[in-house]
Design a protein around this motif. Structure first.
Motif, PDB file in Angstrom:
ATOM      1  N   CYS A 144      -2.502 -10.601  -4.904  1.00  0.00           N
ATOM      2  CA  CYS A 144      -3.754  -9.865  -5.094  1.00  0.00           C
ATOM      3  C   CYS A 144      -3.966  -9.527  -6.575  1.00  0.00           C
ATOM      4  O   CYS A 144      -5.095  -9.567  -7.081  1.00  0.00           O
ATOM      5  CB  CYS A 144      -3.754  -8.585  -4.265  1.00  0.00           C
ATOM      6  N   ARG A 145      -2.868  -9.200  -7.265  1.00  0.00           N
ATOM      7  CA  ARG A 145      -2.983  -8.883  -8.691  1.00  0.00           C
ATOM      8  C   ARG A 145      -3.490 -10.089  -9.467  1.00  0.00           C
ATOM      9  O   ARG A 145      -4.395  -9.969 -10.307  1.00  0.00           O
ATOM     10  CB  ARG A 145      -1.625  -8.428  -9.233  1.00  0.00           C
ATOM     11  N   TRP A 146      -2.939 -11.259  -9.170  1.00  0.00           N
ATOM     12  CA  TRP A 146      -3.340 -12.466  -9.887  1.00  0.00           C
ATOM     13  C   TRP A 146      -4.775 -12.871  -9.561  1.00  0.00           C
ATOM     14  O   TRP A 146      -5.476 -13.451 -10.406  1.00  0.00           O
ATOM     15  CB  TRP A 146      -2.379 -13.617  -9.567  1.00  0.00           C
ATOM     16  N   THR A 147      -5.216 -12.614  -8.355  1.00  0.00           N
ATOM     17  CA  THR A 147      -6.584 -12.983  -7.971  1.00  0.00           C
ATOM     18  C   THR A 147      -7.562 -11.838  -8.183  1.00  0.00           C
ATOM     19  O   THR A 147      -8.744 -11.956  -7.840  1.00  0.00           O
ATOM     20  CB  THR A 147      -6.628 -13.417  -6.495  1.00  0.00           C
ATOM     21  N   GLU A 148      -7.047 -10.713  -8.726  1.00  0.00           N
ATOM     22  CA  GLU A 148      -7.884  -9.543  -9.013  1.00  0.00           C
ATOM     23  C   GLU A 148      -8.637  -9.073  -7.770  1.00  0.00           C
ATOM     24  O   GLU A 148      -9.839  -8.811  -7.794  1.00  0.00           O
ATOM     25  CB  GLU A 148      -8.856  -9.834 -10.160  1.00  0.00           C
ATOM     26  N   SER A 149      -7.890  -8.984  -6.679  1.00  0.00           N
ATOM     27  CA  SER A 149      -8.476  -8.540  -5.416  1.00  0.00           C
ATOM     28  C   SER A 149      -7.706  -7.343  -4.876  1.00  0.00           C
ATOM     29  O   SER A 149      -6.582  -7.059  -5.302  1.00  0.00           O
ATOM     30  CB  SER A 149      -8.450  -9.680  -4.390  1.00  0.00           C
ATOM     31  N   VAL A 150      -8.321  -6.647  -3.948  1.00  0.00           N
ATOM     32  CA  VAL A 150      -7.690  -5.513  -3.270  1.00  0.00           C
ATOM     33  C   VAL A 150      -7.742  -5.788  -1.769  1.00  0.00           C
ATOM     34  O   VAL A 150      -8.815  -6.032  -1.213  1.00  0.00           O
ATOM     35  CB  VAL A 150      -8.405  -4.185  -3.585  1.00  0.00           C
ATOM     36  N   ALA A 151      -6.583  -5.791  -1.118  1.00  0.00           N
ATOM     37  CA  ALA A 151      -6.508  -6.030   0.321  1.00  0.00           C
ATOM     38  C   ALA A 151      -6.384  -4.711   1.066  1.00  0.00           C
ATOM     39  O   ALA A 151      -6.025  -3.675   0.484  1.00  0.00           O
ATOM     40  CB  ALA A 151      -5.328  -6.934   0.645  1.00  0.00           C
ATOM     41  N   ARG A 152      -6.670  -4.742   2.355  1.00  0.00           N
ATOM     42  CA  ARG A 152      -6.572  -3.549   3.195  1.00  0.00           C
ATOM     43  C   ARG A 152      -5.388  -3.686   4.134  1.00  0.00           C
ATOM     44  O   ARG A 152      -5.200  -4.732   4.775  1.00  0.00           O
ATOM     45  CB  ARG A 152      -7.847  -3.336   3.989  1.00  0.00           C
ATOM     46  N   VAL A 153      -4.603  -2.632   4.201  1.00  0.00           N
ATOM     47  CA  VAL A 153      -3.450  -2.583   5.092  1.00  0.00           C
ATOM     48  C   VAL A 153      -3.646  -1.411   6.044  1.00  0.00           C
ATOM     49  O   VAL A 153      -3.807  -0.265   5.608  1.00  0.00           O
ATOM     50  CB  VAL A 153      -2.133  -2.421   4.300  1.00  0.00           C
ATOM     51  N   TYR A 154      -3.643  -1.706   7.337  1.00  0.00           N
ATOM     52  CA  TYR A 154      -3.855  -0.693   8.367  1.00  0.00           C
ATOM     53  C   TYR A 154      -2.552  -0.451   9.131  1.00  0.00           C
ATOM     54  O   TYR A 154      -1.874  -1.401   9.540  1.00  0.00           O
ATOM     55  CB  TYR A 154      -4.914  -1.137   9.365  1.00  0.00           C
ATOM     56  N   ALA A 155      -2.233   0.808   9.345  1.00  0.00           N
ATOM     57  CA  ALA A 155      -1.071   1.176  10.149  1.00  0.00           C
ATOM     58  C   ALA A 155      -1.167   2.662  10.461  1.00  0.00           C
ATOM     59  O   ALA A 155      -1.904   3.400   9.794  1.00  0.00           O
ATOM     60  CB  ALA A 155       0.234   0.876   9.410  1.00  0.00           C
ATOM     61  N   PRO A 156      -0.438   3.136  11.456  1.00  0.00           N
ATOM     62  CA  PRO A 156      -0.359   4.576  11.676  1.00  0.00           C
ATOM     63  C   PRO A 156       0.191   5.289  10.439  1.00  0.00           C
ATOM     64  O   PRO A 156       0.959   4.712   9.652  1.00  0.00           O
ATOM     65  CB  PRO A 156       0.594   4.697  12.871  1.00  0.00           C
ATOM     66  N   ASP A 157      -0.194   6.533  10.269  1.00  0.00           N
ATOM     67  CA  ASP A 157       0.169   7.297   9.070  1.00  0.00           C
ATOM     68  C   ASP A 157       1.661   7.281   8.792  1.00  0.00           C
ATOM     69  O   ASP A 157       2.086   7.114   7.640  1.00  0.00           O
ATOM     70  CB  ASP A 157      -0.303   8.752   9.202  1.00  0.00           C
ATOM     71  N   GLU A 158       2.494   7.462   9.824  1.00  0.00           N
ATOM     72  CA  GLU A 158       3.925   7.554   9.548  1.00  0.00           C
ATOM     73  C   GLU A 158       4.489   6.217   9.062  1.00  0.00           C
ATOM     74  O   GLU A 158       5.445   6.195   8.284  1.00  0.00           O
ATOM     75  CB  GLU A 158       4.696   8.076  10.758  1.00  0.00           C
TER      76      GLU A 158
END
Length: 257
Positions: free
Chosen positions: A93-107
């Motif tokens: 993501c750093r090299w492609t200058e992108s931001v991905a989304r990661v979903y999970a429970p808070d803990e």
């Protein structure tokens, strides 16, 4: 919805570096038993593809699938075989200058932050404790017993219009009645079963074996079951006499729901 198995192995994968068993030997020669760490890719028309778990084989799985970019993922828990690829993904993501989304429970997210505090430079981490929508599908996590390894989360998918349901439960054992409830009457259950029969004390174990998985299927009555998270105890050359509708997941396998 299409599900593609990017990996179907347990925490060590197959072959295991130190092991000279027949299954690991076959995996080194012909590759039928090669297993990357468990992960699936979920695709739905009109939606970005959704990765479920991102283990240390992430780069190889992306290359094998011809995928050059992935924008979002679900996580089941923060064990290395399920999050070990996050650092490589973040670097991509750093090299492609992108931001991905990661979903999970808070803990789960909090454990990821403790291990890799720099990841949020490239990831937007979002709690999904209350579930999330993916097109017409509602995705809901629920906490399950992971034996000696503590806890994991499984994921329940339900189509808002058609009522079709399926679930992914890769790391679980000795589920309580309440934890089994979301597994009732599914179109598909993807269940982790590391061994054919694991003859070790229950307090040392963390995942169902195939015999226990069959009993769970008899209880919950899914239309189809695919066993994943397979260790080097499982040999694809063997006929385990699995009932109709129950099979071993395989790398590259695609299932349409």
């Amino acid at each position: 919805m299409r599900i593609t198995f990017l990996g179907n192995g347990d925490s060590m994968g197959t072959p295991r570096v130190y092991c000279e068993c027949a299954v690991c030997g076959e995996a080194r020669i012909s590759g039928g038993n090669i297993r990357l760490r468990s992960s699936i890719l979920i695709e739905e028309e009109g939606q970005q593809p959704l990765l479920l778990d991102c283990g240390p084989d992430w780069r190889k799985q992306m290359e094998n699938s011809g995928i050059r970019e992935i924008g979002q993922a679900l996580l089941t828990h923060a064990h290395f075989d399920h999050i070990g690829g996050l650092t490589e993904w973040a670097d991509a993501c750093r090299w492609t200058e992108s931001v991905a989304r990661v979903y999970a429970p808070d803990e789960v997210l909090n454990e990821v932050r403790l291990r890799f505090p720099w990841l949020e430079k490239q990831f937007k981490m979002s709690s999904n404790d209350k579930g999330l929508d993916y097109g017409d599908w509602r995705i809901t996590p629920w906490k399950v017993n992971h034996g000696k390894n503590g806890y994991s989360y499984a994921y329940h998918f339900e189509h808002a219009l058609r009522g079709v349901k399926w679930a992914y439960c890769s790391d679980a054992i000795q589920l309580t009645d309440r934890q089994k409830a979301p597994l009732s009457m599914l179109e598909l259950l993807v269940l982790g079963t590391s061994f054919v029969e694991e003859n070790f004390p229950m307090d040392t174990r963390s995942v169902y074996d195939m015999k226990e998985g069959l009993l769970l299927a008899e209880e919950c009555l899914p239309a189809k079951v695919l066993f994943t998270h397979l260790s080097h105890d499982v040999d694809v050359r063997e006929d385990y006499g699995l009932p109709a509708g129950i099979a071993l997941a395989a790398t590259g396998m695609r299932v349409d729901i």
